[in-house]
Enzyme design. Structure first.
Site, mmCIF file in Angstrom:
data_model
loop_
_atom_site.group_PDB
_atom_site.id
_atom_site.type_symbol
_atom_site.label_atom_id
_atom_site.label_comp_id
_atom_site.label_asym_id
_atom_site.label_seq_id
_atom_site.Cartn_x
_atom_site.Cartn_y
_atom_site.Cartn_z
ATOM 1 N N LYS A 56 10.202 80.135 -18.429
ATOM 2 C CA LYS A 56 9.545 81.393 -18.030
ATOM 3 C C LYS A 56 10.043 81.922 -16.678
ATOM 4 O O LYS A 56 9.912 83.101 -16.398
ATOM 5 C CB LYS A 56 8.026 81.216 -18.010
ATOM 6 C CG LYS A 56 7.443 81.007 -19.394
ATOM 7 C CD LYS A 56 5.935 80.931 -19.390
ATOM 8 C CE LYS A 56 5.442 80.583 -20.781
ATOM 9 N NZ LYS A 56 4.004 80.670 -20.940
ATOM 10 N N ASN A 77 7.197 85.932 -19.987
ATOM 11 C CA ASN A 77 7.051 85.291 -21.302
ATOM 12 C C ASN A 77 7.398 86.224 -22.450
ATOM 13 O O ASN A 77 7.357 85.821 -23.610
ATOM 14 C CB ASN A 77 5.634 84.741 -21.482
ATOM 15 C CG ASN A 77 4.668 85.812 -21.919
ATOM 16 O OD1 ASN A 77 4.679 86.905 -21.380
ATOM 17 N ND2 ASN A 77 3.861 85.510 -22.918
ATOM 18 N N GLY A 116 -1.250 72.232 -12.200
ATOM 19 C CA GLY A 116 0.116 72.454 -12.636
ATOM 20 C C GLY A 116 0.846 73.397 -11.704
ATOM 21 O O GLY A 116 0.221 74.152 -10.939
ATOM 22 N N GLY A 118 3.927 75.031 -12.952
ATOM 23 C CA GLY A 118 4.919 75.777 -13.746
ATOM 24 C C GLY A 118 4.550 77.245 -13.858
ATOM 25 O O GLY A 118 3.653 77.737 -13.158
ATOM 26 N N GLY A 119 5.227 77.945 -14.770
ATOM 27 C CA GLY A 119 5.031 79.381 -14.936
ATOM 28 C C GLY A 119 3.590 79.748 -15.260
ATOM 29 O O GLY A 119 3.044 80.705 -14.702
#
Ligand code: S3P
Length: 412
Positions: A56, A77, A116, A118-119
């Protein structure tokens, strides 16, 4: 490929099914290894795609234009190819907002932990901020600039009120475990897990057990797909349509789990249900025999009850990850909490409540081979069956009425 989804590992993806229910374009799932991403993005041989873990952020340098939301989040996305130019969007943002709204979760003025880095975690941070969170803190396993560690979260943010998980911890195929221990956060009111396979991760099940408003990520997935579809083919999708697609997807994933004493009718009922509902029948005892390579009575003889339970737990990990199945569990399967948590991930647990006087003893069941043992087990377990099950179904008459009761409940 005209339309589709790219990612590194996509065995868990439901996107193909969702898009098929939304519109009739041909949507493909394409796994791309890290070293092939550049080639794919520069060839631009697609009309529009979704992008998932771990790309992403990696796709951004290949885009000609990026939406403000995607820019602010730093993750894309959805990519639309218009005359060779690539336009990047973030529909996860709309998806997560829709999920939180539908679940009735209040974010305003709350302390939110986003798990988290991430993206998707960036999306969650943006959503929580837009919805007016008092504080939003990202938590990561490894120390990073704008994240705290889990240890710091336990020590300094035990008063957090909302947790949003964006890590893959608990996601198919590794469905055991959760990223954070909810016991450390007594003020948690709501848990959102972006994981949708299983439908409810261990984290969601444990939160629900504590009475916390908790949800998995399937509705988010469907809602983000709907917004992506709007961009793909320049159309609009109503909220009713999104909910309808969500319900249809859930219906194709859920398991029926049958629990209860030996000889209560789990296998007989399960096989008939499987036939009537056109679902696969699985017997955990059969899996155990396969795993151990010997009959149940022999496993008990060689390894004792604890050894048997260990193999049973192994079998349940595999079985619980399945979808659209009828699962008949062994009489003691629900004695271990972890088995129950896993089975609830995709399943509704039905306790087949057959009165003691109707239960029978058999030689091949080491723990209920005589009447005294059977009575002892029944008394030890009755409350456990009641407390672990989602529903209790009496089996003291016609088997058809049991089957009809389960079917009616499951399909409603
Ligand atoms: C057991 C029940 C059996 C089998 C094993 C242990 C139990 O399954 O798993 O003998 O602990 O009650 P059924 O309930 O299908 O007979």
């Amino acid at each position: 490929m005209e339309y589709g989804c790219i990612g590194e590992k996509l065995t868990h993806s439901f996107s193909k099914e969702i898009h098929a229910l939304l519109f009739d374009y041909d949507y493909k799932i394409k796994e791309i290894s890290k070293d092939k991403l550049c080639e794919f993005m520069t060839e631009k041989d697609f009309k529009a795609i979704n992008v998932t873990i771990p790309y992403k952020q990696d796709v951004i340098p290949y885009l000609d234009w990026i939406s403000d939301t995607a820019k602010a989040i730093g993750a894309v996305n959805t990519i639309v190819n218009r005359n060779g130019k690539l336009y990047g969007y973030n529909t996860d943002f709309s998806g997560m907002t829709a999920l939180i709204k539908r679940q009735g979760i209040e974010i305003k003025n709350k302390i939110v932990l986003v798990l988290g880095s991430g993206g998707t975690s960036k999306t969650a941070v943006a959503v929580a901020n837009i919805l007016g969170a008092r504080r939003v803190i990202r938590v990561s396993r490894t120390a990073k600039e704008d994240c705290i560690t889990y240890e710091e979260a336990y020590n300094n943010f035990a008063d957090a009120e909302v947790i949003i998980n964006t890590t893959p911890c608990g996601m198919y195929p590794n469905i055991i475990g959760e990223p954070i221990n909810l016991d450390g956060f007594p003020k948690i009111e709501a848990v959102v897990d972006a994981i949708y396979n299983p439908l409810s991760s261990n984290l969601v099940i444990k939160a629900k057990d504590k009475g916390i408003n908790a949800t998995g990520g399937l509705y988010m997935l469907v809602a983000q797909a709907a917004v992506a579809a709007e961009l793909f083919i320049d159309t609009t999708v109503s909220e009713e349509k999104i909910y309808d697609v969500y319900k249809k997807i859930v219906a194709t994933k859920r398991n029926i789990v049958l629990a209860g004493m030996p000889s209560c009718g789990k296998s007989t009922i399960g096989k008939r249900l499987a036939k009537e509902l056109n679902m696969q029948f699985i017997d955990t005892d059969e899996k155990i025999v396969k795993l151990a390579g010997k009959p149940i009575s022999q496993i008990f003889e060689d390894l004792g009850e604890d050894g048997f339970r260990d193999i049973e737990s192994q079998a349940i990990v595999t079985v619980a990850a399945k979808q659209n199945c009828i699962i008949a569990t062994g009489g003691g399967a629900v004695l271990r909490e972890q088995n129950v948590t896993l089975l609830k991930g995709n399943g509704t647990i039905y306790f087949i409540d057959r009165p003691l006087e109707l239960l029978i003893t058999t030689n091949d069941r080491p723990l209920s081979s005589n009447r005294d043992d059977l009575i002892k087990r029944y008394n030890e377990r009755y409350d456990i069956y009641c407390n672990t099950a989602d529903r209790k179904i009496k089996n003291d008459g016609e088997i058809k009425s049991v089957i009809d009761a389960i079917k009616e409940d499951f399909l409603k």
